[in-house]
Motif scaffolding. Structure first.
Motif, short mmCIF file in Angstrom:
data_model
loop_
_atom_site.label_atom_id
_atom_site.label_comp_id
_atom_site.label_asym_id
_atom_site.label_seq_id
_atom_site.Cartn_x
_atom_site.Cartn_y
_atom_site.Cartn_z
N ARG A 190 0.77 -1.13 0.20
CA ARG A 190 0.02 -0.10 -0.25
C ARG A 190 1.00 1.24 -0.04
O ARG A 190 0.68 2.18 -0.80
CB ARG A 190 -0.89 -0.07 1.18
N LEU A 191 1.98 1.26 0.86
CA LEU A 191 2.97 2.49 0.82
C LEU A 191 3.63 2.50 -0.38
O LEU A 191 3.84 3.76 -0.55
CB LEU A 191 3.72 2.40 2.16
N ALA A 192 3.97 1.54 -0.99
CA ALA A 192 4.70 1.54 -2.28
C ALA A 192 4.04 2.31 -3.48
O ALA A 192 4.45 3.14 -4.29
CB ALA A 192 5.19 0.04 -2.80
N GLY A 193 2.55 2.01 -3.48
CA GLY A 193 1.79 2.72 -4.34
C GLY A 193 1.68 4.02 -4.09
O GLY A 193 1.51 5.07 -4.98
N LYS A 194 1.55 4.43 -2.86
CA LYS A 194 1.29 5.95 -2.46
C LYS A 194 2.68 6.65 -2.46
O LYS A 194 2.56 7.98 -2.70
CB LYS A 194 0.84 6.09 -0.97
N GLU A 199 3.72 4.21 -13.86
CA GLU A 199 4.24 2.89 -14.11
C GLU A 199 5.26 2.40 -13.17
O GLU A 199 5.04 1.23 -12.92
CB GLU A 199 4.79 3.24 -15.59
N TYR A 200 6.02 3.20 -12.82
CA TYR A 200 7.33 3.09 -11.70
C TYR A 200 6.33 2.70 -10.52
O TYR A 200 6.69 1.42 -9.86
CB TYR A 200 7.94 4.13 -11.41
N TYR A 248 6.73 -1.30 -9.12
CA TYR A 248 7.42 -1.24 -7.59
C TYR A 248 6.62 -2.06 -6.55
O TYR A 248 6.96 -2.91 -6.10
CB TYR A 248 7.71 0.07 -7.33
N ALA A 249 5.34 -1.59 -6.98
CA ALA A 249 4.18 -2.49 -5.89
C ALA A 249 4.41 -4.04 -6.22
O ALA A 249 4.21 -4.77 -5.24
CB ALA A 249 2.79 -1.88 -6.13
N ALA A 250 4.42 -4.53 -7.66
CA ALA A 250 4.41 -5.80 -7.68
C ALA A 250 5.63 -6.57 -7.36
O ALA A 250 5.82 -7.52 -7.01
CB ALA A 250 4.46 -5.81 -9.46
N TYR A 251 6.88 -5.80 -7.32
CA TYR A 251 8.14 -6.21 -6.93
C TYR A 251 8.13 -6.29 -5.61
O TYR A 251 8.73 -7.39 -4.88
CB TYR A 251 9.20 -5.00 -7.42
N THR A 298 13.51 -3.23 -15.37
CA THR A 298 12.72 -2.40 -15.70
C THR A 298 12.70 -1.02 -14.78
O THR A 298 12.50 0.08 -14.99
CB THR A 298 11.12 -3.01 -15.90
N LEU A 299 12.71 -1.49 -13.38
CA LEU A 299 12.73 -0.37 -12.40
C LEU A 299 13.78 0.48 -12.57
O LEU A 299 13.67 1.76 -12.51
CB LEU A 299 12.68 -1.07 -10.98
N GLU A 300 15.09 -0.07 -12.65
CA GLU A 300 16.20 0.65 -13.21
C GLU A 300 16.02 1.66 -14.27
O GLU A 300 16.46 2.67 -14.20
CB GLU A 300 17.46 -0.31 -13.18
N SER A 301 15.42 0.93 -15.21
CA SER A 301 15.34 1.84 -16.69
C SER A 301 14.42 3.20 -16.24
O SER A 301 14.66 4.10 -16.74
CB SER A 301 14.77 1.06 -17.68
N LEU A 302 13.16 2.71 -15.60
CA LEU A 302 12.13 3.73 -15.25
C LEU A 302 12.92 4.96 -14.32
O LEU A 302 12.52 5.95 -14.68
CB LEU A 302 11.09 3.23 -14.68
N ARG A 303 13.94 4.58 -13.49
CA ARG A 303 14.52 5.42 -12.67
C ARG A 303 15.19 6.51 -13.37
O ARG A 303 15.13 7.66 -13.29
CB ARG A 303 15.11 4.68 -11.56
#
Length: 131
Positions: A18-22, A58-59, A63-66, A89-94
């Protein structure tokens, strides 16, 4: 790898997700307010702001899925262990988000590109310093 910061505080898995999404809930209004506060906002940036908000959303989703997946950084393949596609994917988005933040002037480097005197201190006369 170090344990994720969220787990150290003793939060449950659902709270972490929940916190990851927020944490990455970025809105166009919030970005615009930051830019106005820095004195770099122009209506011409709206398209770039839209792309930044899309990247941030998208990140947050990935990230929530991760987080839900238990922070798995590696996957097993026939040839051995490789970096997880989610981590890549997370690294690329960052990287993409940082590039857009630079373009919008939301990082020190980006702000300096938009305003050459952004970090220059105003010179005071000796009298002003004493008053």
């Amino acid at each position: 790898l170090f344990p994720p910061r969220n787990r150290v505080r003793g939060e449950t898995e659902k709270e972490v997700v929940r916190l990851a999404g927020k944490k990455r809930n970025v809105t166009k209004t919030a970005v615009r307010k930051k830019m106005i506060a820095l004195g770099v906002y122009k209506p011409e940036f709206d398209g770039t702001i839209d792309r930044y908000v899309e990247l941030a959303t998208e990140y947050a989703t990935i990230y929530a899925a991760y987080v839900e997946g238990g922070y798995k950084c590696e996957t097993e393949t026939a040839n051995g262990v490789k970096k997880s596609p989610v981590v890549t994917t997370l690294e690329s988005l960052r990287r993409d988000m940082l590039a857009v933040e630079d373009a919008l002037g939301l990082t020190p480097r980006g702000l300096l590109k938009l305003q050459e005197n952004a970090f220059k201190a105003e010179k005071k006369t000796r009298k002003e310093g004493l008053i």
